[in-house]
Write an enzyme that holds these catalytic residues in place. Structure first.
Site, PDB file in Angstrom:
ATOM      1  N   ASP A 247     -16.966  -0.289   7.880  1.00 45.39           N
ATOM      2  CA  ASP A 247     -17.439  -0.698   6.562  1.00 45.39           C
ATOM      3  C   ASP A 247     -16.464  -0.286   5.462  1.00 45.39           C
ATOM      4  O   ASP A 247     -15.933   0.830   5.493  1.00 45.39           O
ATOM      5  CB  ASP A 247     -18.788   0.007   6.324  1.00 45.39           C
ATOM      6  CG  ASP A 247     -19.402  -0.330   4.996  1.00 45.39           C
ATOM      7  OD1 ASP A 247     -19.843  -1.470   4.843  1.00 45.39           O
ATOM      8  OD2 ASP A 247     -19.446   0.554   4.111  1.00 45.39           O
ATOM      9  N   GLU A 328      -0.977  -8.467   3.723  1.00 43.90           N
ATOM     10  CA  GLU A 328      -1.775  -7.237   3.739  1.00 43.90           C
ATOM     11  C   GLU A 328      -2.676  -7.209   4.964  1.00 43.90           C
ATOM     12  O   GLU A 328      -2.883  -6.160   5.580  1.00 43.90           O
ATOM     13  CB  GLU A 328      -2.616  -7.129   2.466  1.00 43.90           C
ATOM     14  CG  GLU A 328      -1.811  -6.773   1.221  1.00 43.90           C
ATOM     15  CD  GLU A 328      -1.078  -5.445   1.363  1.00 43.90           C
ATOM     16  OE1 GLU A 328      -1.702  -4.465   1.788  1.00 43.90           O
ATOM     17  OE2 GLU A 328       0.137  -5.407   1.074  1.00 43.90           O
TER      18      GLU A 328
END
Ligand code: GLC
Ligand code: CA
Length: 600
Positions: A247, A328
């Site tokens: 998460d 990224e």
């Protein structure tokens, strides 16, 4: 914002056959970029490479004891449904003990089950029953923050000298005196609105929280925090989980210099206000800092060390990785020597949030060409974003549009993640009155942002009271659509969205070009129809054409260098009412129509 507000997905594959024991995280040589990808029937070790994963929001899937809240035994009861669909793994949103301020993302004990959802024995039974059906259970791992009711934080806030003080991020206020509390250390904001700093009167310092006040951020500069999470991960791996979804993973670190975030301004230099009424900031000082990479390398070592846990194949690490670009995202896989995630989510594709052919072509092509031999994890929806109807639908052709979306999800190369209920076309159903809101985001943001309740409503199983979800009062109301949009009604209908999902998932696994073929874009100037080809050595090529418009379209798939040479195809799947083209230079598609054919 580490997630784009308003977005769902699920993934699958079988464990038959055997092959290709490629070392985990080792990109294949550049010359054969994608040939190590698995086929469902031919690779056990790398089961996750062509998998179908389903995200289940446990509160809302199936209640088994009539308290109106979904639970683990409810999920166990529904495993056969997931198996029929073709699901290989289930990602469960958090089920640990929690005060439920953020419905489980505020964890007060990482090694237990919240009594609302069941017991550890129920969990073990779920894992065992899932395993019998070749389904893996993936846990949600929240490492950025704990609940403020976790014993670590209770210790931490008890005194400045407590051994747990430096497990969290504490700072003095600006200009503090013996009698006056200082101002917040800087301008950083919580993703859930207002300052990210909360004053603690007892120890007279501020603590940092990227999310709710009740979710203090852990201090990842403290090695003890690393060890604690390695132990927690080991605890669940020993219990037989198939892996984790990490998460908010890009938010672990903050700028140690506490530099202010930049204010976002419009072209006239005026600051933007967000839904919470705050000046909008670009959160570069609290998001995607480089420290996350070594942390994930450590976690991967732990995960790999545990081996398969009785299942064929490795455990898998999935990342919640909202990132600005493919470069990224590529970094999140790590390197062959220092692997990180096997499957960081590619949120660039699924959250384009409008049916723009050129944008999808570019982003799907990025995933195909910019990740080396790594496997993209494609996802269009989850528990934090409005469902697909609200982001892609037009209110008239929503089911056809869901066919368009699911085709991009399952017919592209990679692993596919779908959100429970999308397979039947559940619609976003936000609260209409502030007093009904359950997600605090909706209270802070009302009425501009009604929060995330609308995408977390109970699963619609059938047309009986409460859609078969509960015999009690459901924690969130069942949407009125349940009388027609439900599993029982759609299962027998060949033209239903559910049947479409099943067919696509079956193709993904059984057709060799779908299972491991390269993705090559076709007809690349077309702004109305997205077309591509899947091709694997030794297997027939497959073409896919998807109409992004409400008008009929005709496409020629034989043009350009990449165009298919042969003129004919055998239809594998097409939208209801679609035609079988006589020739691939003239493929006719109805409004939002989809055609999939094997080149002859
Ligand atoms: C992630 C979760 C979201 C949660 C937040 C804080 O974005 O998906 O539901 O509120 O992290 O844990
Ligand atoms: Ca229950």
């Amino acid at each position: 914002m580490h997630w784009t507000k308003r977005i769902a997905a699920c993934a699958i594959s079988l464990f038959l056959g055997a092959v290709a024991l490629t070392a985990q995280g080792q990109p294949a040589p550049a010359s054969t970029p994608h040939q190590t990808a698995t086929t469902s029937s031919a690779n056990l070790q790398d089961w996750w490479k062509n998998a179908v994963i389903c995200e289940i929001y446990p509160r809302s899937f199936q209640d088994s004891n009539g308290d109106g809240i979904g639970d683990l035994n409810g999920i166990t009861q529904r495993l056969d449904y997931l198996k029929t669909l073709g699901v290989d793994a289930i990602w469960l949103s958090p089920i640990y003990p929690s005060p439920q301020v953020d419905f489980g993302y505020d964890i007060s004990d990482y090694e237990n089950i919240d009594p609302q959802y069941g017991t550890l024995a129920d969990f073990d039974r779920l894992v065992a029953e899932a395993r019998k059906r070749h389904i893996r259970i993936l846990m949600d791992m929240v490492m950025n923050h704990s609940s403020d009711k976790h014993k670590w934080f209770e210790e931490s806030r008890s005194s400045r000298n407590n051994p747990y003080r430096d497990w969290y991020v504490w700072h003095d206020g600006k200009g503090e005196t013996a009698t006056e509390k200082g101002e917040v250390p800087n301008n950083w904001q919580s993703d859930f609105g207002h300052s990210a700093w909360e004053w603690d009167e007892k120890t007279r310092q501020y603590y940092y929280h990227k999310f709710y006040i009740q979710q203090p951020d852990l201090n990842w500069d403290n090695p003890k925090v690393h060890q604690a999470f390695k132990d927690i991960i080991g605890f669940w791996l020993k219990r037989g989980v198939g892996g984790f979804r990490f998460d908010a993973i890009t938010t672990l670190f903050e700028d140690p210099n506490l530099t202010d975030d930049d204010v976002l301004k419009d072209k006239d230099g005026k600051p933007f206000l967000n839904a919470y009424g705050d000046v909008a900031l670009n959160d570069t000082r609290t998001n995607n800092l480089p420290g996350t990479h070594p942390v994930m390398q450590e976690m991967r070592v732990v995960s790999d060390k545990f081996g398969s846990g009785g299942f064929p194949g490795t455990r898998v690490l999935i990342g919640e990785t909202y990132l600005p670009n493919i470069g990224e995202l590529a970094k999140q896989y790590g390197t062959p020597d220092k692997p990180e995630f096997q499957l960081p989510m590619d949120t660039q594709i699924g959250f384009i949030n409008k049916l723009d052919v050129a944008a999808f072509r570019a982003k799907l092509n990025d995933a195909e060409t910019q990740l080396g031999s790594n496997i993209p994890l494609i996802v269009f929806d989850n528990h934090d974003n409005a469902r697909l109807d609200a982001r892609y639908g037009d209110g008239v052709h929503d089911t056809d549009i869901q066919r368009v979306i699911s085709t991009m999800l399952f017919a592209s190369r990679g692993t596919a993640l779908f959100y429970y209920g999308d397979e039947i076309g559940m619609k976003t159903t936000p609260p209409t009155r502030k007093e009904d809101v359950k997600d605090p985001v909706g209270l802070t943001g009302w009425p501009k942002d009604k929060g995330r309740d609308g995408e977390r409503t109970p699963m619609q199983w059938d047309a009986t009271t409460n859609a078969g979800f509960t015999t009690g009062t459901p924690w969130l109301p069942v949407p009125p659509t349940y009388t027609t949009v439900n599993v029982k009604a759609e299962e027998p209908q060949p033209d239903s969205l559910l049947s479409w999902y099943k067919s696509l998932i079956a193709l993904k696994k059984d057709n060799p070009a779908f299972a491991h073929g390269d993705n090559v874009m076709l007809d690349t100037e077309n702004t109305k129809v997205l077309s591509w080809m899947r091709k694997a050595a030794g297997a027939p090529q497959v073409v896919v054409a998807v109409n992004f418009t409400a008008d009929a379209q005709t496409v020629n798939l034989t043009t350009g260098d990449a165009g298919v040479k042969a003129g004919h195809a055998k239809t594998l799947l097409k939208s209801p009412g679609g035609t079988d083209p006589a020739s691939l230079d003239k493929v006719e598609l109805g409004p939002f129509g989809v055609y999939i054919g094997e080149v002859k």
